[in-house]
Design an enzyme around this catalytic site. Structure first.
Site, PDB file in Angstrom:
ATOM      1  N   ARG A   1      -1.947   4.842  12.368  1.00  0.00           N
ATOM      2  CA  ARG A   1      -1.529   5.996  11.559  1.00  0.00           C
ATOM      3  C   ARG A   1      -0.494   6.826  12.296  1.00  0.00           C
ATOM      4  O   ARG A   1       0.355   7.445  11.677  1.00  0.00           O
ATOM      5  CB  ARG A   1      -2.746   6.809  11.130  1.00  0.00           C
TER       6      ARG A   1
ATOM      7  N   LYS B   1     -11.868  -4.459   3.584  1.00  0.00           N
ATOM      8  CA  LYS B   1     -11.201  -3.516   4.478  1.00  0.00           C
ATOM      9  C   LYS B   1     -12.078  -2.276   4.591  1.00  0.00           C
ATOM     10  O   LYS B   1     -12.359  -1.613   3.597  1.00  0.00           O
ATOM     11  CB  LYS B   1      -9.826  -3.150   3.920  1.00  0.00           C
TER      12      LYS B   1
ATOM     13  N   SER C   1      -5.000  -1.887  15.249  1.00  0.00           N
ATOM     14  CA  SER C   1      -4.339  -1.076  16.269  1.00  0.00           C
ATOM     15  C   SER C   1      -5.299  -0.529  17.336  1.00  0.00           C
ATOM     16  O   SER C   1      -5.020  -0.607  18.527  1.00  0.00           O
ATOM     17  CB  SER C   1      -3.574   0.074  15.611  1.00  0.00           C
TER      18      SER C   1
ATOM     19  N   ARG D   1     -10.343   8.185   3.586  1.00  0.00           N
ATOM     20  CA  ARG D   1     -10.174   7.022   2.714  1.00  0.00           C
ATOM     21  C   ARG D   1     -11.512   6.419   2.260  1.00  0.00           C
ATOM     22  O   ARG D   1     -11.564   5.302   1.770  1.00  0.00           O
ATOM     23  CB  ARG D   1      -9.376   5.942   3.436  1.00  0.00           C
TER      24      ARG D   1
ATOM     25  N   CYS E   1       0.304   4.315   1.212  1.00  0.00           N
ATOM     26  CA  CYS E   1       0.035   5.436   2.126  1.00  0.00           C
ATOM     27  C   CYS E   1       1.198   5.803   3.055  1.00  0.00           C
ATOM     28  O   CYS E   1       1.342   6.966   3.415  1.00  0.00           O
ATOM     29  CB  CYS E   1      -1.243   5.206   2.927  1.00  0.00           C
TER      30      CYS E   1
ATOM     31  N   CYS F   1      -3.551   6.082  -0.364  1.00  0.00           N
ATOM     32  CA  CYS F   1      -3.078   4.736  -0.708  1.00  0.00           C
ATOM     33  C   CYS F   1      -2.816   4.555  -2.203  1.00  0.00           C
ATOM     34  O   CYS F   1      -2.457   3.475  -2.652  1.00  0.00           O
ATOM     35  CB  CYS F   1      -4.093   3.701  -0.217  1.00  0.00           C
TER      36      CYS F   1
ATOM     37  N   LYS G   1     -11.084  -6.854   7.842  1.00  0.00           N
ATOM     38  CA  LYS G   1     -10.384  -5.892   8.696  1.00  0.00           C
ATOM     39  C   LYS G   1     -11.221  -4.647   8.883  1.00  0.00           C
ATOM     40  O   LYS G   1     -11.736  -4.144   7.886  1.00  0.00           O
ATOM     41  CB  LYS G   1      -9.063  -5.535   8.008  1.00  0.00           C
TER      42      LYS G   1
ATOM     43  N   GLU H   1     -16.568  -7.954  -2.805  1.00  0.00           N
ATOM     44  CA  GLU H   1     -15.111  -7.727  -2.805  1.00  0.00           C
ATOM     45  C   GLU H   1     -14.367  -9.061  -2.736  1.00  0.00           C
ATOM     46  O   GLU H   1     -13.380  -9.279  -3.429  1.00  0.00           O
ATOM     47  CB  GLU H   1     -14.700  -6.856  -1.602  1.00  0.00           C
TER      48      GLU H   1
ATOM     49  N   TYR I   1      -1.430  -7.577  17.328  1.00  0.00           N
ATOM     50  CA  TYR I   1      -0.310  -7.017  18.077  1.00  0.00           C
ATOM     51  C   TYR I   1      -0.121  -7.758  19.407  1.00  0.00           C
ATOM     52  O   TYR I   1       0.881  -7.569  20.075  1.00  0.00           O
ATOM     53  CB  TYR I   1      -0.535  -5.514  18.317  1.00  0.00           C
TER      54      TYR I   1
ATOM     55  N   CYS J   1       0.863  -1.175   0.000  1.00  0.00           N
ATOM     56  CA  CYS J   1       0.000   0.000   0.000  1.00  0.00           C
ATOM     57  C   CYS J   1       0.900   1.226   0.000  1.00  0.00           C
ATOM     58  O   CYS J   1       1.960   1.221   0.629  1.00  0.00           O
ATOM     59  CB  CYS J   1      -0.884   0.016   1.241  1.00  0.00           C
TER      60      CYS J   1
HETATM   61  C1  PBG Z   1      -2.308   0.690   5.045  1.00  0.00           C
HETATM   62  C2  PBG Z   1      -2.796  -0.005   6.262  1.00  0.00           C
HETATM   63  C3  PBG Z   1      -3.494   0.495   7.363  1.00  0.00           C
HETATM   64  C4  PBG Z   1      -3.586  -0.568   8.281  1.00  0.00           C
HETATM   65  C5  PBG Z   1      -2.992  -1.675   7.701  1.00  0.00           C
HETATM   66  N1  PBG Z   1      -2.525  -1.309   6.442  1.00  0.00           N
HETATM   67  C6  PBG Z   1      -3.988   1.875   7.676  1.00  0.00           C
HETATM   68  C7  PBG Z   1      -5.054   2.482   6.870  1.00  0.00           C
HETATM   69  O1  PBG Z   1      -5.600   1.896   5.942  1.00  0.00           O
HETATM   70  O2  PBG Z   1      -5.338   3.631   7.177  1.00  0.00           O
HETATM   71  C8  PBG Z   1      -4.198  -0.494   9.646  1.00  0.00           C
HETATM   72  C9  PBG Z   1      -3.681  -1.478  10.637  1.00  0.00           C
HETATM   73  C10 PBG Z   1      -4.026  -1.196  12.062  1.00  0.00           C
HETATM   74  O3  PBG Z   1      -4.775  -0.252  12.397  1.00  0.00           O
HETATM   75  O4  PBG Z   1      -3.531  -1.939  12.916  1.00  0.00           O
HETATM   76  N2  PBG Z   1      -3.279   1.109   4.176  1.00  0.00           N
END
Ligand code: PBG
Length: 325
Positions: free
Chosen positions: A206, A196, A275, A218, A123, A131, A249, A234, A314, A121
């Protein structure tokens, strides 16, 4: 139908052994994937303030950390790169000497059987934090595909075992598959971030990755949290384009999505315990409000029960330790 008092469900709940025999869902260390943030321009591991216990790692310390993960029995890591230099087109994302390419080579040299999965990705690498590439203020789908393909290719060339596109551009799985096949990498699996969602639960990530969009959000490429039929579309598309593993996700607020994907297809499913889900539990545990171990095991078991085969979390090292002990 027989009923109480003949039927008594408490009979099989009387002790640990009996409960173990009737347990329907199990969590194993070999189902866990641990995300790692590798950062350029730092000399010491730096803790991410909103994610206690999670670090930005300098290259020099990476081998030791991955060895620790391997010794815990965790089979795979998911790598994110944090480059020094960002630009409009995310050049460092597909540079041969980019931070992530160096990290892959180092891990594969030091812990060869660790499965290295890479997030594909732009970003973290773009100055605008989106992205894909921007033209006229919008994220361009088809122009981004070429760069994402290059990025995925540079990862497998560096030794990545699995690539995981998380950008949510249309057609990216197919674009990556055909480029990899053309370049002689038809054995490299694609783990597609298929469903996602545009989620507030990515906030701490982030901060960790420095990837907050500089304008807008996004929602023109990530999914609306309200939709599940669209998630199934998807998934269908990603399967048709050659995905080997599909992902849902975030996880905790999307267990129904995991379940519906499970019922709709036969691919392995990954769920990303993101996260914000980590940070909420950590914060409450640090305040003494909840029992961390109990809550984490309950959450991850719930994600498995919903239908996920593997969980990106994590908490992986802590859980691996608990499962051992
Ligand atoms: C990249 C990406 C993101 C996450 C995984 N790959 C952030 C986003 O899409 O803003 C998030 C992972 C997390 O929050 O643990 N695009």
């Amino acid at each position: 139908m027989t009923n109480f008092p003949t039927v008594r469900l408490r009979r099989t709940r009387q002790n640990d052994k009996l409960r173990g025999l009737v347990r329907e869902t199990r969590l194993h260390t070999d189902q866990l994937i641990y995300p790692l943030f590798v950062a350029e321009g730092i000399n010491e591991p730096r803790e991410i303030s909103s994610m206690p216990g999670i670090m930005n790692w300098p290259l020099e310390h990476l081998g030791r950390e991955v060895e620790r993960i391997a010794n815990l029995g965790i089979p795979a890591v998911l790598l994110f790169g944090i480059p020094n230099d960002k630009d409009e087109v995310g050049s460092q994302a597909y540079a041969e000497q980019g931070i992530i390419q160096q990290a892959i080579r180092r891990i594969k040299a030091e812990v060869p059987d660790m499965q290295v999965i890479t997030d594909v990705c732009l970003c973290e690498y773009t100055s605008h934090g989106h992205c894909g590439v921007i033209h006229n203020g919008t994220v361009q789908n088809d122009a981004s595909l070429q760069l994402l393909g290059q990025m995925a290719l540079s990862h497998v060339e560096a030794g990545a075992d699995i690539v995981a596109p998380s950008d949510m551009m249309d057609g990216r799985v197919g674009a990556i598959r055909s480029l990899l096949d053309e370049q002689g990498f038809n054995q490299a699996p694609i783990m597609a971030y298929s469903a996602k969602y545009a989620s507030g639960f990515y906030g701490p990530f982030r901060e960790a990755a420095g990837s907050t969009p500089q304008f807008g959000d996004r929602r023109s490429y990530q999914m609306d949290p309200a939709n599940v039929r669209e998630a199934l579309r998807e998934v269908e598309l990603d399967i048709a384009e050659g995905a080997d593993i599909v992902m849902v996700k975030p996880a905790m607020a999307y267990l129904d999505v995991i379940r519906q994907v499970r019922d709709a297809c036969n691919l392995p499913i990954a769920a990303y315990n993101v996260s914000g889900e980590y940070s909420m539990i950590k914060a409450a545990a640090q305040n003494g409000w909840i029992d961390e171990r109990r809550i984490v095991m309950e959450v991850l078991t719930g994600i498995r029960r919903a239908g996920a085969d593997m969980v990106i979390t994590y908490f992986a090292p802590e859980v691996a330790g608990w499962l051992k002990g």
